[in-house]
Design a protein around this motif. Structure first.
Motif, short mmCIF file in Angstrom:
data_model
loop_
_atom_site.label_atom_id
_atom_site.label_comp_id
_atom_site.label_asym_id
_atom_site.label_seq_id
_atom_site.Cartn_x
_atom_site.Cartn_y
_atom_site.Cartn_z
N ASP A 70 0.83 -1.19 0.00
CA ASP A 70 0.00 0.00 0.00
C ASP A 70 0.87 1.25 0.00
O ASP A 70 0.60 2.22 -0.71
CB ASP A 70 -0.91 -0.02 1.23
N GLN A 71 1.94 1.24 0.79
CA GLN A 71 2.84 2.38 0.83
C GLN A 71 3.48 2.63 -0.53
O GLN A 71 3.61 3.78 -0.98
CB GLN A 71 3.92 2.14 1.89
N GLN A 98 0.89 4.07 -2.83
CA GLN A 98 0.60 5.45 -2.48
C GLN A 98 1.71 6.37 -2.99
O GLN A 98 1.44 7.49 -3.44
CB GLN A 98 0.43 5.59 -0.96
N THR A 104 -6.44 3.85 -8.25
CA THR A 104 -6.85 3.66 -6.86
C THR A 104 -7.73 2.44 -6.72
O THR A 104 -7.60 1.66 -5.77
CB THR A 104 -7.60 4.91 -6.36
#
Length: 211
Positions: free
Chosen positions: A148-149, A152, A186
Motif C-alpha cells: 500500500d505504501q 501510495q 486507486t
C-alpha cells in the motif's frame, strides 16, 4: 557418502537439474523432471510433496548471491527443516540452528544433515520454527501495508506528473496498466489489497486443515 551410509533408510529426491553421474547410479536417488515452467503450477505441485529434509546448495558466486530466499519460503511452509548454503539469499532469513542450518563446507553439510536425519524431534522443532517464520513475517496478507505504501508513493508520482506521457509511464511501472485517471489506479490498489486479504485467509484455512 550419506546415501551409502544410510542405504535404503535415506532417499535423495531432486527436482530440475539432473543428478550427477555418480549419484544417479544409486538406487536411493531419484530425479524428477516434472516439466513445469509456470511458477503457479509448480507451487501447487510442490505443496503436495512429502519430504523430511530439504537442502538448498548454491555455489558462491555473484549470480547466486543476487538470488532471493524463495526456497526457504517454499520449504518452510511445508513445515520441513532445511540446510542452506551460507550465502546472502539465506543468511538474512535463516536463524542458524533454530529455523534451519547454514553450511559452508562439505564437513558442515554432512554434520547438519546427519543431525536432522538422526533426530526426528529436531526435525519437528526446526520445521515448526521455519513455518512460524514464514507465517509471522512473510505472508502477503501481513505485508500488504508495504504494498500500500508503494502504491501510495506511485499515486503521489502520478499526481505530480507534468504530462500525459509521464503519467502513463509511472502507472505502467507500478500497476501494469495505462490509466485514464487516478481513480482507476486507486480502484486497482484496493482490488489488490482485497485479493491479498482473501489469499491470506485461504492460506490460513489450508494450514488449519493440514494440522
Amino acid at each position: 557418502g550419506l546415501l551409502r551410509k544410510y542405504g535404503d533408510a535415506l532417499i535423495l529426491r531432486q527436482w530440475g537439474v539432473p543428478l550427477s553421474t555418480n549419484v544417479k547410479q544409486r538406487i536411493n536417488a531419484e530425479w524428477l523432471d516434472i516439466g513445469l515452467v509456470d511458477y503457479a503450477e509448480f507451487a501447487e505441485y510442490f505443496m503436495h510433496q512429502k519430504c523430511d529434509i530439504f537442502i538448498a546448495p548454491l555455489l558462491d558466486n555473484t549470480f547466486n548471491r543476487c538470488k532471493s530466499w524463495l526456497k526457504f519460503l517454499e520449504y518452510s511452509w511445508l513445515n520441513v527443516p532445511g540446510v542452506y548454503s551460507y550465502l546472502t539469499p539465506y543468511e538474512t532469513v535463516v536463524k542458524h540452528g533454530k529455523n534451519g542450518f547454514l553450511a559452508n563446507t562439505a564437513e558442515e553439510w554432512e554434520k547438519f544433515l546427519v543431525q536432522l536425519i538422526e533426530d526426528p524431534d529436531l526435525r519437528q522443532r526446526m520445521g515448526q520454527a521455519a513455518q512460524a517464520t514464514v507465517r509471522d513475517d512473510w505472508l502477503l496478507s501481513k505485508n500488504i501495508r508495504h504494498w500500500d505504501q508503494t502504491f501510495q508513493q506511485a499515486l503521489a508520482g502520478i499526481k505530480n506528473a507534468s504530462n500525459r506521457s509521464e503519467l502513463s509511464h509511472v502507472a505502467r511501472v507500478f500497476a501494469g496498466i495505462d490509466v485514464e485517471n487516478i481513480e482507476v489506479l486507486t480502484d486497482r490498489i484496493n482490488l489488490i489489497k482485497g485479493q491479498a486479504d482473501a489469499l491470506g485467509s485461504q492460506i490460513e484455512e489450508t494450514r488449519a486443515e493440514n494440522l
